[in-house]
Write an enzyme that holds these catalytic residues in place. Structure first.
Site, PDB file in Angstrom:
ATOM      1  N   ARG A   1      -5.539 -43.194 127.129  1.00 27.18           N
ATOM      2  CA  ARG A   1      -6.720 -43.622 126.513  1.00 27.18           C
ATOM      3  C   ARG A   1      -7.356 -44.513 127.789  1.00 27.18           C
ATOM      4  O   ARG A   1      -8.398 -45.083 127.625  1.00 27.18           O
ATOM      5  CB  ARG A   1      -6.390 -44.626 125.314  1.00 27.18           C
ATOM      6  CG  ARG A   1      -7.196 -44.747 124.287  1.00 27.18           C
ATOM      7  CD  ARG A   1      -7.471 -43.887 123.322  1.00 27.18           C
ATOM      8  NE  ARG A   1      -8.064 -44.294 122.063  1.00 27.18           N
ATOM      9  CZ  ARG A   1      -7.471 -43.685 121.103  1.00 27.18           C
ATOM     10  NH1 ARG A   1      -6.670 -43.052 120.859  1.00 27.18           N
ATOM     11  NH2 ARG A   1      -7.944 -44.416 119.900  1.00 27.18           N
TER      12      ARG A   1
ATOM     13  N   LYS B   1     -10.838 -35.214 116.979  1.00 34.34           N
ATOM     14  CA  LYS B   1      -9.691 -34.685 117.747  1.00 34.34           C
ATOM     15  C   LYS B   1      -8.517 -34.307 117.147  1.00 34.34           C
ATOM     16  O   LYS B   1      -7.510 -33.449 117.481  1.00 34.34           O
ATOM     17  CB  LYS B   1      -9.238 -35.840 118.910  1.00 34.34           C
ATOM     18  CG  LYS B   1     -10.271 -36.187 119.627  1.00 34.34           C
ATOM     19  CD  LYS B   1      -9.747 -36.984 120.600  1.00 34.34           C
ATOM     20  CE  LYS B   1      -9.289 -38.467 120.113  1.00 34.34           C
ATOM     21  NZ  LYS B   1     -10.276 -39.432 119.773  1.00 34.34           N
TER      22      LYS B   1
ATOM     23  N   ARG C   1     -14.312 -50.217 118.282  1.00 31.73           N
ATOM     24  CA  ARG C   1     -13.843 -49.063 118.801  1.00 31.73           C
ATOM     25  C   ARG C   1     -14.898 -48.285 119.745  1.00 31.73           C
ATOM     26  O   ARG C   1     -14.253 -47.699 120.628  1.00 31.73           O
ATOM     27  CB  ARG C   1     -13.278 -48.049 117.562  1.00 31.73           C
ATOM     28  CG  ARG C   1     -12.280 -48.518 117.039  1.00 31.73           C
ATOM     29  CD  ARG C   1     -11.752 -47.996 115.624  1.00 31.73           C
ATOM     30  NE  ARG C   1     -11.074 -46.405 115.768  1.00 31.73           N
ATOM     31  CZ  ARG C   1     -11.168 -45.930 114.987  1.00 31.73           C
ATOM     32  NH1 ARG C   1     -11.845 -46.176 113.547  1.00 31.73           N
ATOM     33  NH2 ARG C   1     -10.750 -44.536 114.955  1.00 31.73           N
TER      34      ARG C   1
ATOM     35  N   ARG D   1      -8.983 -46.127 106.256  1.00 27.83           N
ATOM     36  CA  ARG D   1      -8.378 -46.573 107.332  1.00 27.83           C
ATOM     37  C   ARG D   1      -8.914 -47.983 107.495  1.00 27.83           C
ATOM     38  O   ARG D   1     -10.184 -48.009 107.711  1.00 27.83           O
ATOM     39  CB  ARG D   1      -8.277 -45.881 108.652  1.00 27.83           C
ATOM     40  CG  ARG D   1      -7.321 -44.841 108.629  1.00 27.83           C
ATOM     41  CD  ARG D   1      -7.329 -43.714 109.780  1.00 27.83           C
ATOM     42  NE  ARG D   1      -7.678 -44.264 110.966  1.00 27.83           N
ATOM     43  CZ  ARG D   1      -7.643 -43.483 112.259  1.00 27.83           C
ATOM     44  NH1 ARG D   1      -7.410 -42.380 112.243  1.00 27.83           N
ATOM     45  NH2 ARG D   1      -8.170 -43.942 113.321  1.00 27.83           N
TER      46      ARG D   1
HETATM   47  P1  AMP Z   1      -6.778 -43.169 116.850  1.00 22.62           P
HETATM   48  O1  AMP Z   1      -5.981 -42.639 115.472  1.00 22.62           O
HETATM   49  O2  AMP Z   1      -6.043 -42.282 118.045  1.00 22.62           O
HETATM   50  O3  AMP Z   1      -8.131 -43.371 116.961  1.00 22.62           O
HETATM   51  O4  AMP Z   1      -6.034 -44.648 117.357  1.00 22.62           O
HETATM   52  C1  AMP Z   1      -6.057 -45.711 116.072  1.00 22.62           C
HETATM   53  C2  AMP Z   1      -5.626 -46.796 117.121  1.00 22.62           C
HETATM   54  O5  AMP Z   1      -4.548 -46.770 117.580  1.00 22.62           O
HETATM   55  C3  AMP Z   1      -6.791 -47.116 117.997  1.00 22.62           C
HETATM   56  O6  AMP Z   1      -7.942 -47.886 117.885  1.00 22.62           O
HETATM   57  C4  AMP Z   1      -5.860 -48.060 119.148  1.00 22.62           C
HETATM   58  O7  AMP Z   1      -5.975 -49.543 118.355  1.00 22.62           O
HETATM   59  C5  AMP Z   1      -4.558 -47.623 119.013  1.00 22.62           C
HETATM   60  N1  AMP Z   1      -4.141 -46.600 120.134  1.00 22.62           N
HETATM   61  C6  AMP Z   1      -3.976 -45.290 119.769  1.00 22.62           C
HETATM   62  N2  AMP Z   1      -3.745 -44.767 120.948  1.00 22.62           N
HETATM   63  C7  AMP Z   1      -3.758 -45.686 121.996  1.00 22.62           C
HETATM   64  C8  AMP Z   1      -3.634 -45.664 123.363  1.00 22.62           C
HETATM   65  N3  AMP Z   1      -3.427 -44.492 123.827  1.00 22.62           N
HETATM   66  N4  AMP Z   1      -4.033 -46.809 123.855  1.00 22.62           N
HETATM   67  C9  AMP Z   1      -4.064 -47.971 123.264  1.00 22.62           C
HETATM   68  N5  AMP Z   1      -4.232 -47.869 121.913  1.00 22.62           N
HETATM   69  C10 AMP Z   1      -4.040 -46.702 121.304  1.00 22.62           C
END
Ligand code: AMP
Length: 258
Positions: free
Chosen positions: A120, A40, A203, A192
């Site tokens: 989310r 994404k 996740r 990461r």
């Molecule tokens: P991502 O880079 O979008 O995969 O986000 C990394 C981490 O940030 C996720 O695994 C969550 O811990 C946190 N996170 C990001 N966006 C959200 C959201 N909209 N709601 C809750 N946690 C989030």
């Protein structure tokens, strides 16, 4: 969260102020959905340039908290980071608090936007609907990127990031010329924390439980556009542009028929 306000520009990518005359007549308002690892973020970057739209990534916002010193970080920020490290979702009230300020600026700007990693949960999607209605903005589409689970796990566990220029590599599909070193700026690449196998497992479970219900939510709103995330980023991008064009044509045809 006030300390972060100065960083907002860095986290809203592709949002350089443009004169109204240079903006697209019809700004694009899109949400990108899909399990972690479907790509994404990469698609959001590519789309941001092509569609002249701001890219807001909540994951990037949370990762930026890591760069703050202990004294700059509030207890809420520290809590958010703990959830993130475990691969769990940050609770809605923290996310909504963090997104509110950036979101207001985005909605007031009159330009297009791409939301990546937000919403989310259904509660976040409802909050977004309320904010959009307040600004008289309608989502154009929700792009749902699909990929079989085995491929997702392989993509995530091989992903390596440059901490300096944020370039993304994959140890097999897109390795750097020198192992562990960024081709662009020479910094040492890192994995990461939430791409480690134990966090990836969490996740995926979290995605199934909390985020997958969003697909039904947006399908009911008639906004869902499913796109296969197989292949190279460029192939997925071309597929996305085609799917958006087809959707625009369909919407235009429906309006004429009315
Ligand atoms: P991502 O880079 O979008 O995969 O986000 C990394 C981490 O940030 C996720 O695994 C969550 O811990 C946190 N996170 C990001 N966006 C959200 C959201 N909209 N709601 C809750 N946690 C989030």
């Amino acid at each position: 969260m006030a300390q972060l306000e100065g960083d907002q520009k860095a986290q809203l990518k592709g949002c350089e102020a443009r004169p109204a005359s240079q903006r697209q007549v019809q700004p694009h308002h899109l949400v990108l959905l899909g399990a972690p690892g479907v790509g994404k973020g990469t698609q959001a970057e590519l789309l941001s340039t092509r569609l002249d739209a701001c890219h807001l990534s909540t994951g990037d916002i949370f990762r930026s908290l890591k760069t703050l010193s202990d004294s700059e970080r509030t207890p809420t920020m520290t809590r958010a980071l703990e959830y993130m490290r475990r691969g769990e979702l940050v609770p809605d009230e923290i996310v909504l608090g963090l997104v509110a300020e950036r979101g207001r600026n985005l909605l007031r700007s009159g330009g297009g936007f791409l939301l990546d990693g937000f919403p989310r949960t259904v509660a976040q999607a409802e909050a977004l609907d309320t904010a959009l209605a307040r600004h008289n903005i309608q989502l154009e589409a929700v792009l749902e990127y699909e990929l079989p689970i085995g491929k997702i796990v392989a993509r995530l566990s091989g992903r390596r990031i440059c901490p300096n220029c944020q370039a993304v590599y994959h140890i097999e599909a897109h390795p750097p010329k020198v192992s562990g070193i960024c081709d662009i700026c020479g910094a040492a690449l890192y994995q990461r924390e939430d791409d480690r196998p134990e966090a990836v497992h969490v996740r995926m479970e979290v995605y199934k439980k909390s985020t997958a219900p969003l697909i039904e939510f947006y399908r009911n709103e008639g906004l869902l556009v499913a796109i296969s995330a197989e292949g190279t980023p460029e192939e997925v991008f071309e597929r996305t542009i085609l799917a958006l064009q087809q959707r625009q044509d369909k919407v235009a045809k429906t309006m004429v028929e009315r």
